[in-house]
Scaffold this active site. Sequence first.
Site, PDB file in Angstrom:
ATOM      1  CB  SER A  34     -25.092  15.105  -5.296  1.00  0.00           C
ATOM      2  OG  SER A  34     -24.328  15.410  -6.445  1.00  0.00           O
ATOM      3  CG  HIS A  74     -22.366  14.838  -2.455  1.00  0.00           C
ATOM      4  ND1 HIS A  74     -22.389  16.219  -2.526  1.00  0.00           N
ATOM      5  CD2 HIS A  74     -21.969  14.394  -3.673  1.00  0.00           C
ATOM      6  CE1 HIS A  74     -22.028  16.587  -3.748  1.00  0.00           C
ATOM      7  NE2 HIS A  74     -21.766  15.502  -4.464  1.00  0.00           N
TER       8      HIS A  74
END
EC number: 3.4.21.105
Length: 373
Positions: free
Chosen positions: A247, A312
């Site tokens: 991610s 993220h």
Amino acid sequence: MDRSSLLQLIQEQQLDPENTGFIGADTFAGLVHSHELPLDPTKLDMLVALAQSNERGQVCYQELVDLISSKRSSSFKRAIANGQRALPRDGLLDEPGLSVYKRFVRYVAYEILPCEVDRRWYFYRHRTCPPPVFMASVTLAQIIVFLCYGARLNKWVLQTYHPEYMKSPLVYHPGHRARAWRFLTYMFMHVGLEQLGFNALLQLMIGVPLEMVHGVLRISLLYLAGVLAGSLTVSITDMRAPVVGGSGGVYALCSAHLANVVMNWAGMRCPYKLLRMVLALVCMSSEVGRAVWLRFSPPLPASGPQPSFMAHLAGAVVGVSMGLTILRSYEERLRDQCGWWVVLLAYGTFLLFAIFWNVFAYDLLGADIPPPP
């Protein structure tokens, strides 16, 4: 052709008798045809744009050298931008008789590039070699690793809840910080089918077109910078948590692309861009929300802390800083961009701080690290 060769040719033809350093665009076009200089259709369009940027319809020698040699400095690009109103707005859309692959290249040009000059430049200069192998290879490797662990553990969703899964030598775990490869190899492991599917889809839909336009070197650098920043950020801000998934790299690519679209909103010609922007933001936010929920409210009993969501966010920061600088420097040398050195200095400072933190801070702060699996 270098500047001296061009100057000699112009002097031999007496095209600039007053030695002003400039030559009329029409005059140079005649020189191109008579001497068969290497100018493809998009370069001829740029010649018109360069002439439009000059009040007298002239072009300086160095800009002509840049045009022939395909070098694009910042000043060259600005001159093109000043005169690009001379180009048809949707010229590539009207190209007839294109093959399926060429239509795909045209689609990529309109999806990724904000300027008609850049789109034409990419369309006419695109070559199939080297192919965009990096994003495809990373995605394939992630799928293979997922299938291997899924078959071995007989678990395809929420794999991190299986006690054997976190023993993988690829997973980043705070207890294994000395094994430096884990700060990168965690990108091949995923929480489960849902995270892998989301990341693989974005890597192929956004990563591959970006790699086609900007090249394997720049996009691989951006992706790996996001991955590395993700694990290092977790080691600083969420010291007890492991990390899995690509991610960090995915959010670096997506954030860079979305930021580039927003900053060049008027020039982007991709259809339904507002709807697609909203949809992308909703999907990315939902994935972050899912990661936060799994970190703090695990739905199943677990033997230790679940993977962090900070990768993220770190990837997104890398995307809107380093990534945006890369995407805005299409066909320009990064080393000539002042902003690139600023971003590189900031990223290097972060790396040094993160290394110092991982070496000293855990012991100094007495961090309660869960035992490694």
